[in-house]
Design an enzyme around this catalytic site. Sequence first.
Site, PDB file in Angstrom:
ATOM      1  N   SER A 172       0.863  -1.182   0.000  1.00  0.00           N
ATOM      2  CA  SER A 172       0.000   0.000   0.000  1.00  0.00           C
ATOM      3  C   SER A 172       0.894   1.225   0.000  1.00  0.00           C
ATOM      4  CB  SER A 172      -0.942   0.000   1.205  1.00  0.00           C
ATOM      5  OG  SER A 172      -0.226  -0.168   2.417  1.00  0.00           O
TER       6      SER A 172
ATOM      7  N   HIS B 264       3.924  -0.976   3.652  1.00  0.00           N
ATOM      8  CA  HIS B 264       3.235   0.291   3.397  1.00  0.00           C
ATOM      9  C   HIS B 264       4.299   1.352   3.147  1.00  0.00           C
ATOM     10  CE1 HIS B 264      -0.034   3.246   3.734  1.00  0.00           C
ATOM     11  NE2 HIS B 264       0.784   3.990   4.467  1.00  0.00           N
TER      12      HIS B 264
ATOM     13  N   PHE C 122      12.578  14.660   9.723  1.00  0.00           N
ATOM     14  CA  PHE C 122      11.391  13.843   9.979  1.00  0.00           C
ATOM     15  C   PHE C 122      11.638  12.884  11.144  1.00  0.00           C
ATOM     16  CE2 PHE C 122       9.702  13.992   5.321  1.00  0.00           C
ATOM     17  CZ  PHE C 122       9.272  15.286   5.536  1.00  0.00           C
TER      18      PHE C 122
ATOM     19  N   GLN D 226      16.216  16.060   4.970  1.00  0.00           N
ATOM     20  CA  GLN D 226      14.773  15.901   5.167  1.00  0.00           C
ATOM     21  C   GLN D 226      14.487  14.695   6.049  1.00  0.00           C
ATOM     22  OE1 GLN D 226      12.273  14.335   1.878  1.00  0.00           O
ATOM     23  NE2 GLN D 226      11.123  16.256   2.050  1.00  0.00           N
TER      24      GLN D 226
ATOM     25  N   ARG E 163      -4.520   9.568  16.494  1.00  0.00           N
ATOM     26  CA  ARG E 163      -4.706  10.643  17.466  1.00  0.00           C
ATOM     27  C   ARG E 163      -4.405  11.982  16.813  1.00  0.00           C
ATOM     28  NH1 ARG E 163      -0.708  12.407  22.223  1.00  0.00           N
ATOM     29  NH2 ARG E 163       0.263  13.214  20.332  1.00  0.00           N
ATOM     30  N   GLY E 164      -3.294  12.047  16.095  1.00  0.00           N
ATOM     31  CA  GLY E 164      -2.884  13.290  15.455  1.00  0.00           C
ATOM     32  C   GLY E 164      -2.089  14.174  16.410  1.00  0.00           C
ATOM     33  N   ASP E 165      -1.565  15.249  15.881  1.00  0.00           N
ATOM     34  CA  ASP E 165      -0.751  16.179  16.664  1.00  0.00           C
ATOM     35  C   ASP E 165      -1.517  17.473  16.909  1.00  0.00           C
ATOM     36  OD1 ASP E 165       1.499  14.460  16.675  1.00  0.00           O
ATOM     37  OD2 ASP E 165       1.978  15.112  14.632  1.00  0.00           O
TER      38      ASP E 165
ATOM     39  N   GLN F 140       5.039   3.217  12.191  1.00  0.00           N
ATOM     40  CA  GLN F 140       5.944   4.303  11.858  1.00  0.00           C
ATOM     41  C   GLN F 140       7.120   3.683  11.101  1.00  0.00           C
ATOM     42  OE1 GLN F 140       7.088   7.200  10.917  1.00  0.00           O
ATOM     43  NE2 GLN F 140       6.250   8.161  12.738  1.00  0.00           N
TER      44      GLN F 140
ATOM     45  N   GLU G 246       1.230   5.686   0.698  1.00  0.00           N
ATOM     46  CA  GLU G 246       0.691   6.881   1.348  1.00  0.00           C
ATOM     47  C   GLU G 246       0.985   8.129   0.536  1.00  0.00           C
ATOM     48  OE1 GLU G 246       0.964   7.600   5.740  1.00  0.00           O
ATOM     49  OE2 GLU G 246       2.161   9.330   5.099  1.00  0.00           O
TER      50      GLU G 246
END
Length: 272
Positions: free
Chosen positions: A4, A253, A203, A199, A95-97, A164, A6
Site C-alpha cells: 500500500s 506500506h 522527519f 529531510q 490521534r494526530g498532533d 511508523q 501513502e
Amino acid sequence: MNISFEFFPAKTAEGAEKLKEVHRRLAERSPEFFSVTFGAGGSTQAGTLTTVLDIQRAGSEAAPHLSCIGSTESELRELLLEYKSHGIRRLVALRGDLPSGMLSSGSFRYASELVSFIRRETGDHFFIEVAAYPETHPQAKSPTDDLKAFVNKVKSGANSAITQYFFNTDAFLYFRDKVKAEVDIPLIPGIMPITNYSQLARFSDACGAEIPRWIRNRLQSFGDDRESIREFGLEVVASMCNKLVSEGVDGLHFYTMNSADATLAILDRIKP
C-alpha cells in the site's frame, strides 16, 4: 504480498496533476489501497477528501486519515457520514498532533477513543487501520505503556495497524512478537525511501524514528551528492524489505512523499 502507498494532499493544481500521474504509475503494482494524510489538527481535511475521490475515480481503493485531535464529536460524525456517502470503506484512525497555539485537543484525547467512536457510529462499515510504533511513541512514558496503548486501540475495534517507518528490522520483529502475544492483528511495516538526508533527519527527529549510526554516518559522508544518497538509500531500504518479507510480514506500506521513482525502484529489488 500486499503493498500500500501513502500520499499527502497536494497544495497546488500543478501538484494535484503530478499526484495523479504518480498514482497511475504506482497503481500498476496493484496495491491494496492508497492512504491520504491530513495536516496537524485535522487541517487540509478538504484536500484529503479531494485526493481520496481522485484516487477512487482512477480505480483504486483509498483510505483517508482521520484525526481526533482538534475535532468535536459532531464534526467527526459529519465527516464519517460524508466518507460513507462517497463509498469509502477504509480509514486510518490516528490521534494526530496538536498544532502550535491550539489549546483544546477536541472531544477525544486518544486514538482508542476515536476507534470506539467510529465503531459506535458506523458499526463494521469501515476497515480501520491504526498506527504502531516499533521504537516506541516519542510521547509514551515507557515501551510497556506504549504497547498497552496499542493493544487498547486494537481492542477498541481496529482491524489492522501500520507502523511508523524504521530502519532497524530487529526493533520491528521484537515489537511484532510482543504484539502477537497480546492481540491477533496484521502489523504492516511502514517503509520510508531514502532520497534526501537532511529531510529524513528532520522527519526522524520529529517522530522518534532512529536512523542507525552507520546509516547516518554514511549519508552524511555523501554531502550534496544526491545520486550517491539515492543509491545507498535504495540499497539499504530494499535489503530491509527483503529481510522483512523473508520474516513473513503481513505487507509493506510505503511513505511515498508523493513521488513514485524511489518506491518503484525498491519494489523492483524485492525478491518474490
